[in-house]
Design an enzyme around this catalytic site. Structure first.
Site, PDB file in Angstrom:
ATOM      1  CG  ASP A 256      -2.007   0.977   1.128  1.00  0.00           C
ATOM      2  OD1 ASP A 256      -3.106   0.609   0.679  1.00  0.00           O
ATOM      3  OD2 ASP A 256      -1.770   2.147   1.491  1.00  0.00           O
ATOM      4  CG  LEU A 257       1.464   3.199  -3.501  1.00  0.00           C
ATOM      5  CD1 LEU A 257       1.316   4.021  -4.775  1.00  0.00           C
ATOM      6  CD2 LEU A 257       2.844   2.579  -3.428  1.00  0.00           C
ATOM      7  CG  ASP A 299      -3.153   3.716  -2.455  1.00  0.00           C
ATOM      8  OD1 ASP A 299      -4.061   2.889  -2.235  1.00  0.00           O
ATOM      9  OD2 ASP A 299      -2.794   4.554  -1.622  1.00  0.00           O
TER      10      ASP A 299
END
Ligand code: C2E
Ligand code: CA
Ligand code: CA
Length: 651
Positions: A256-257, A299
């Site tokens: 996950d960004l 994302d």
């Protein structure tokens, strides 16, 4: 090769069509060729029988015996090949050999028939050429999908025998030759047409298959990054788990960004998309083909690592992936800084079912997001214990009578200068009959991950408003909202209705929101804030500094107050850097005309320092721990009576 295939009637078609055609021809021919040799053998035997004793032994016995033996060998070979799946070059060799064999048998047959002819009487000759004609026609028919070989067969058999019969001087034979030529001509014409239709049909099949494959590929690819998509990820995970050997481990990762949403909000979606594309490329480069990387949506990316030698190797690879996003993303006029957090789960250690592994990796990610941002975290026994605990809490929460079991305590917020109480923050407490006293840090995140947060917020808000109605009208109520509340327009509308019909003036209510909501969906959060403020309530940004919101991002929102997270106060004493950060945050907040509250003030020294930085409000154990409803009321009246001396003491 195309030239050879040209010869087989496919040269002008695309190469994959040519190959498919060749395979189809081979399949058709495999079925028919034993029949073809069988007919030839039966006719040879019939003619040999008729001519036995009339023609020399070599022609009436030896020659047909050799011909029949040859046919038997070919039949055996083709029957044996029926179950094989030959590769393309074998196929090609076979088809060429088959054409050669056809030529050889045709020549032998013609020579034999012509040689035998002179030894028979009229009836025997009639039988011989009749059998020859029928055999030739049936063989051409069998070669329908293989036009050039059929043509070769016709060219070898029909003109030679026809010319021979024409020259025999026998009228019936001349008539038969003419009929044979006409029938052969018609048959060859039909063969050419059938072959073209056959090739067209194969081409259409190949095209359909190509379109199917293309569709399939597109259905499994993420169009933005070109990586495999969510569907493909789950298929690959299923396949990897199914193919795993007992001594092997598979690692499933969810990436996950961190801080991607603000990039999208500040720089726009075009830059956001470019960051995602660049991330996909960086991740792929980092795994160097050793792991499967997919984009699961938004994302979030997925990782499947098979055949890692050890846990250390798997974590090292995940570290390498995280490392790739530490380098900022520079575009024309934007520099975006993000990081990547990874939750990992190992198969079989954390489960063997794909769904189970995904859930574990997701928990590890959720946990890492809170405690280990920007790094990988492998799901372990402690996480399993917490996960089970959370599931238990969630079940009890679902069953809970919120009005009866939920309670509130109140902690004051003070004017830093005068020490006056400005507001009381309502803090939730849960007395669960099953689990005992549970802190909000435990149950609020669980309620947020399910839909329980909505009724929970409503129940707490009603209780808080009722409690606040007992306080002097200049004291506010600070009430914590969850990010989930803000993301739901229906929940916001219900909160507005409760405030508007509540027992205190709406302007006395101050909602505290965390930046999680802002970074999830800025526009929705802004709409929610506007709706809540329309009642007259004010709005605070809680836990400031712990996430990603920068002040220039926050100033686009109609906020009234910023609460600087208590972790900064703790660090301030030992660290000049932390002191500078707090000083800067306070200065910027004041510049933007926000009230600035510092949370977690525990000592006079801290308070003195914070006041010197310009902070105008404070909250913490120095003033008071969270108090029950009655204690809070008593606290107000005691403070009001002592106000001058208290404020002097605190200052
Ligand atoms: P928060 O909004 O940051 O609340 C402040 C927390 O810091 C409270 O913990 C409070 O007891 C604690 N605290 C206050 N002064 C000090 C201090 O001087 N030193 C230290 N070490 N801690 C101090 P609490 O009550 O356990 O609440 C934890 C978190 O749970 C809250 O953090 C808030 O995010 C959430 N929460 C509490 N009540 C609610 C609620 O009604 N709704 C929602 N959505 N969240 C809530
Ligand atoms: Ca709060
Ligand atoms: Ca806080």
């Amino acid at each position: 090769m195309p030239r050879i295939l040209d010869w087989f009637g496919a040269g002008s078609r695309p190469q994959d069509v040519q190959l498919a055609l060749m395979r189809a021809q081979h399949a058709a021919f495999s079925r028919q060729v034993p029949l073809l040799y069988l007919i030839l053998a039966v006719d040879a035997i019939a003619c040999a029988y008729t001519f036995a004793g009339k023609a020399p032994w070599s022609l009436s016995a030896l020659a047909p015996a050799l011909l029949v033996a040859g046919c038997a060998v070919r039949i055996a070979i083709w029957l044996h090949r029926r179950r094989q799946a030959p590769d393309d070059s074998t196929l090609r060799r076979r088809l060429i050999a088959m054409t050669g064999m056809t030529f050889l048998f045709a020549v032998l047959f013609v020579v034999w028939v012509i040689a035998l002819y002179d030894y028979g009487d009229a009836a025997m000759r009639g039988q011989l050429v009749g059998a020859f004609g029928v055999t030739t026609i049936i063989c051409i028919y069998c070669l329908m999908q293989f036009p050039q070989t059929a043509l070769l067969l016709a060219a070898v058999c029909v003109p030679t025998v026809s010319v021979f019969l024409m020259r025999s001087g026998s009228e019936p034979m001349m008539a038969f030759a003419a009929a044979l030529c006409a029938v052969t001509f018609g048959l060859v014409y039909m063969t050419m047409r059938t072959a073209r239709d056959f090739a067209d049909m194969i081409e259409a099949q190949v095209e359909t298959q190509r379109l199917n494959e293309q569709n399939d590929r597109l259905a499994h690819i993420d169009s933005l990054t070109g990586l495999p998509n969510r569907r493909r990820f789950f298929e690959a995970l299923d396949a990897a788990v199914a193919a795993r050997r007992d001594d092997e481990r598979i690692y499933v990762g969810l990436l996950d960004l961190d801080g991607f949403k603000p990039v999208n909000d500040v720089f726009g979606h075009v830059v956001g998309d470019r960051v995602l594309v660049e991330c996909g490329a960086r991740f792929s480069a980092a795994v160097r083909g050793k792991a499967f990387v997919a984009r699961l949506g938004g994302d979030e990316f997925g990782l499947i690592l098979e055949g890692a030698r050890s846990e250390t190797d798997a974590i090292a690879l995940a570290e390498r992936i995280c490392e790739t996003t530490r380098e900022p993303f520079a575009f024309d006029d934007a520099i975006a800084t993000i990081s990547t957090t990874i939750g990992l789960a190992a198969c079989p250690d954390s489960g063997e079912a794909p769904a189970h592994l995904y859930e574990r990796a997701d928990f590890a990610l959720y946990f890492a997001k809170q405690h280990n941002r920007g790094r990988p975290l492998l799901f372990n026994a402690e996480h399993e214990r917490r996960m089970k605990g959370a599931a238990h809490v969630e079940q009890s929460l679902r069953r809970a009578d919120l009005d009866a079991e939920m309670d509130l305590v109140f902690q004051p917020l003070h004017d830093a200068e005068t020490g006056e109480i400005v507001s009381f923050e309502a803090l939730a407490r849960w007395n669960s009959p099953d689990l005992g006293q549970i802190a909000p840090d435990r149950f609020v995140p669980i309620a947020e991950r399910s839909d329980i947060i909505y009724p929970l917020t409503r129940a707490l808000l009603r209780k808080a408003l009722t409690a606040a109605s007992a306080w002097p009208s200049d004291i506010q109520l600070s009430f914590n909202l969850s990010a989930r509340d803000l993301m739901s327009p229906a929940a916001v509308a219900q909160i507005v209705a409760i405030v508007e019909s509540g027992p205190i003036a709406a302007k006395r209510v101050d909602f505290e929101i965390t930046e999680t909501a802002l970074v999830t969906d800025f526009d929705r959060a802004r709409a929610a804030i506007v709706a809540l403020k329309s009642t007259g309530a004010s709005m605070s940004l809680d836990d400031f500094g712990t996430g990603y919101s920068s002040l220039n991002y926050v100033h686009r929102l109609p906020l009234d107050r910023i609460k600087i997270d208590r972790s900064f106060v703790r660090e301030m004493e030992g660290s000049a850097v932390a002191r500078d950060i707090v000083k800067t945050m306070i200065a910027m907040a004041r510049n933007l005309q926000f009230d600035c509250v510092i949370e977690g003030v525990e000592t006079r020294e801290q308070l003195a320092l914070l006041k010197s930085f310009g902070c105008n409000m404070a909250q913490g154990y120095l003033f008071s721990r969270p108090l029950s409803r009655d204690e809070a009321a008593a606290f107000i009246y005691a403070r009001r009576a002592l106000a001058p001396s208290t404020s002097r003491r605190l200052a």
